[in-house]
Motif scaffolding. Structure first.
Motif, short mmCIF file in Angstrom:
data_model
loop_
_atom_site.label_atom_id
_atom_site.label_comp_id
_atom_site.label_asym_id
_atom_site.label_seq_id
_atom_site.Cartn_x
_atom_site.Cartn_y
_atom_site.Cartn_z
N ARG A 187 -1.78 4.45 -2.45
CA ARG A 187 -1.00 3.81 -3.50
C ARG A 187 -0.92 2.29 -3.33
O ARG A 187 -0.08 1.65 -3.95
N PHE A 188 -1.74 1.72 -2.47
CA PHE A 188 -1.73 0.27 -2.24
C PHE A 188 -2.09 -0.46 -3.52
O PHE A 188 -3.03 -0.08 -4.23
N PRO A 189 -1.37 -1.56 -3.87
CA PRO A 189 -0.26 -2.21 -3.15
C PRO A 189 1.12 -1.76 -3.63
O PRO A 189 2.10 -2.47 -3.41
N LEU A 190 1.21 -0.63 -4.26
CA LEU A 190 2.49 -0.10 -4.73
C LEU A 190 2.97 0.98 -3.78
O LEU A 190 3.47 2.03 -4.20
N ASP A 191 2.83 0.75 -2.49
CA ASP A 191 3.05 1.78 -1.48
C ASP A 191 4.27 1.49 -0.62
O ASP A 191 4.81 0.39 -0.62
N SER A 192 4.68 2.50 0.11
CA SER A 192 5.71 2.40 1.16
C SER A 192 5.13 3.00 2.43
O SER A 192 4.46 4.04 2.38
N GLN A 193 5.38 2.33 3.55
CA GLN A 193 4.83 2.78 4.83
C GLN A 193 5.97 3.10 5.80
O GLN A 193 6.98 2.40 5.83
N ALA A 316 -11.75 -7.26 1.44
CA ALA A 316 -11.92 -7.95 2.71
C ALA A 316 -10.66 -7.93 3.55
O ALA A 316 -10.73 -8.02 4.79
N SER A 317 -9.50 -7.85 2.94
CA SER A 317 -8.23 -7.83 3.67
C SER A 317 -7.69 -6.42 3.87
O SER A 317 -6.52 -6.26 4.22
N MET A 318 -8.52 -5.42 3.68
CA MET A 318 -8.10 -4.03 3.80
C MET A 318 -9.01 -3.30 4.78
O MET A 318 -10.17 -3.67 4.96
N PRO A 319 -8.49 -2.25 5.43
CA PRO A 319 -9.37 -1.45 6.29
C PRO A 319 -10.36 -0.65 5.44
O PRO A 319 -10.14 -0.39 4.26
N ARG A 320 -11.45 -0.27 6.04
CA ARG A 320 -12.49 0.46 5.33
C ARG A 320 -12.15 1.95 5.28
O ARG A 320 -12.69 2.77 6.03
N LYS A 325 -8.01 3.59 -3.43
CA LYS A 325 -6.67 3.01 -3.49
C LYS A 325 -6.28 2.74 -4.93
O LYS A 325 -7.13 2.70 -5.83
N ALA A 326 -4.99 2.54 -5.14
CA ALA A 326 -4.50 2.28 -6.49
C ALA A 326 -5.07 0.98 -7.04
O ALA A 326 -5.43 0.89 -8.23
N VAL A 327 -5.20 -0.03 -6.21
CA VAL A 327 -5.76 -1.30 -6.68
C VAL A 327 -7.24 -1.15 -7.01
O VAL A 327 -7.76 -1.83 -7.91
#
Length: 479
Positions: A187-193, A316-320, A325-327
């Motif tokens: 759900r990135f970037p609308l996520d909770s961790q 580039a700023s995210m893990p592979r 993902k939502a984005v």
């Protein structure tokens, strides 16, 4: 001359007597003897200097040398309870690429070791620094799933040991730890961790050491000023459970759990708004003349490349990760809309070329037969007369042309050969009213395909409407 020598001897005696008197006064001040003041009052006797008294060593007071501190307290008996409480000083960083977090905290342990009990008339505790920790037994607590950790040492090791007369011990240290956090980016970037910092004894199982939260949920305290740039800290809470290792057994494990909710405003400015603007920019080509090939092509290629750059920057700023993902959904759907706008102009350009080629062939045939033809030239389009070699495609290409009167001489020629007509009159006027409904629908669909302006006209409504509908579904699902 004898008088001079006598005077010198007398002066020397006076100096010696003065120095002796000064020495006696200094000796009285140090020994605390009682003297009488000028007015007959007594001076109080000064207490002795306690800093010069000989003290007992800490090792002797706590009997460190008399016991074997390599073994836990009450060795061979029941498990020793060790209470733990934590004060979180700061939550330094959260890394999505490495999937970890960094936290600075005060870790405190509480237990009782009767070997460290001592007699005290005031019942006060004694506080020591880290040098005594190496000589006594302390719990071997470590951080599970930690990547890096260290004890602060400025200006000295940030370790405190407090021993009470009855043997209770408080062991506190200031630690910075970087630990792994399994994050779900679906759900990135609308996520909770939700991340956890886990504490556990390394050597002692639950039969030797019972690790527990000293005051339940109140054992965890946080600083109200803790904040992160990308996350909102929702809550901290504690849990505990047993952890099993097949080769060593069961261990008590303590958990520091905290939930983080990501701020969306940063990604709205950096990702969503630019992507939306690129999609809207691609719609501008629908209002540009279809003959302006450089303008429409350059606009389409620019929007496609910009969308590719936005997608690359986000990834580039995210893990592979291997899931979507939502984005990714939003960006790739936006990319498809931009790409379809380029394909739409390719279709318009192709159909325009085909239409121009057919009209050119019709004009050439009309010229070869010496027949007047005004196809595609005048504003009031007319029908065309073809020779006997015609096909269905040729008749369909004349959709929208009005009828033109035929000379009487040519009408007589048509009636002379009834077996195989050499010429055919085609009337496909759009203004004529046909009784056949199917024919009307087919002619209308054919007109939409052939009239390139109609394709752009419908695209001006279909593309924005579809994108708005997609946004409504997207934000209703993920928000």
């Amino acid at each position: 001359m004898p008088y001079v020598s006598k005077a010198v001897i007398l002066l020397f005696c006076l100096l010696v007597s003065v120095e002796c008197r000064k020495h006696r006064d200094r000796a009285r001040r140090w020994t605390g003897t009682v003297e009488t003041q000028k007015y007959g009052t007594l001076l109080a006797k000064k207490p002795p200097d306690v800093t010069k008294a000989r003290k007992m060593k800490t090792e002797h007071l706590l009997k460190v040398e008399d016991h074997d501190f390599t073994m836990r307290p009450a060795f061979g008996g029941p498990a020793i309870p060790v209470g733990v409480d934590v004060q979180v000083e700061s939550l330094d960083s959260i890394s999505e690429v490495d999937m970890d977090f960094t936290m600075t905290l005060y870790l405190r342990h509480y237990w009782k070791d009767e070997r460290l009990s001592f007699t005290s008339s005031t019942n006060k505790s004694m506080t020591f620094d880290g040098r005594l920790v190496k000589k006594i037994w302390v719990p071997d607590v470590f951080f599970v799933h930690s990547k890096r950790s260290f004890i602060h040492d400025t200006t000295t090791d940030n370790i405190m040991l407090r021993v009470y007369p009855d043997g209770h011990v408080l062991y506190s240290l200031r630690v910075t730890v970087t630990a792994a956090c399994n994050m779900d980016f679906s759900r990135f970037p609308l996520d909770s961790q939700t991340c956890s910092l886990e504490l556990e004894s390394y050597a002692y199982t639950d039969e030797d050491l019972m690790l527990y939260w000293k005051s339940g949920d109140e054992s965890l305290s946080t600083d109200d000023r803790i904040s992160l740039s990308q996350f909102l800290i929702q809550k901290f809470h504690t849990t505990s459970r047993l952890a099993f290792y097949s080769s060593t057994g069961w261990y008590n494990r303590l958990y520091i759990n905290f939930t983080l909710r990501r701020h969306i405003f940063f990604f709205l400015l950096q990702t969503y708004f630019p992507a939306t603007l690129m999609v809207m920019l691609s719609w501008v080509s629908f209002w540009i003349d279809r003959r302006a090939v450089p303008a429409r092509v350059s606009l389409g290629i620019t929007t496609v490349l910009t969308m590719s750059t936005i997608i690359t920057g986000v990834n580039a700023s995210m893990p592979r990760v291997s899931y979507i993902k939502a984005v990714d959904i939003y960006l790739w759907v936006s990319f498809v809309f931009v790409f379809l706008s380029v394909l739409e102009y390719a279709a318009v350009n192709y159909l325009s070329t085909v239409q121009d080629r057919r009209e050119r062939k019709l004009r050439e045939r009309a010229h070869s037969q010496s027949l007047p033809c005004t196809c595609g030239i005048s504003q009031t389009r007319t029908m065309t007369i073809l020779d006997g070699t015609y096909s269905e495609a040729d008749t369909n290409s004349l959709a929208g042309y009005t009828e033109e009167p035929i000379p009487e001489e040519e009408q007589e020629e048509f009636h002379e050969v009834p077996e195989k007509p050499e010429h055919m009159v085609v009337n496909l006027s759009m203004s004529s009213e046909s009784t056949n409904t199917k024919k009307k629908k087919s002619l209308r669909a054919l007109n939409i395909i052939q009239n390139t302006h109609a394709i752009d006209k419908y695209s001006r409504m279909i593309f924005p409407g579809s994108y708005i509908f997609f946004n409504l579904i997207y934000w209703s699902v993920y928000c």
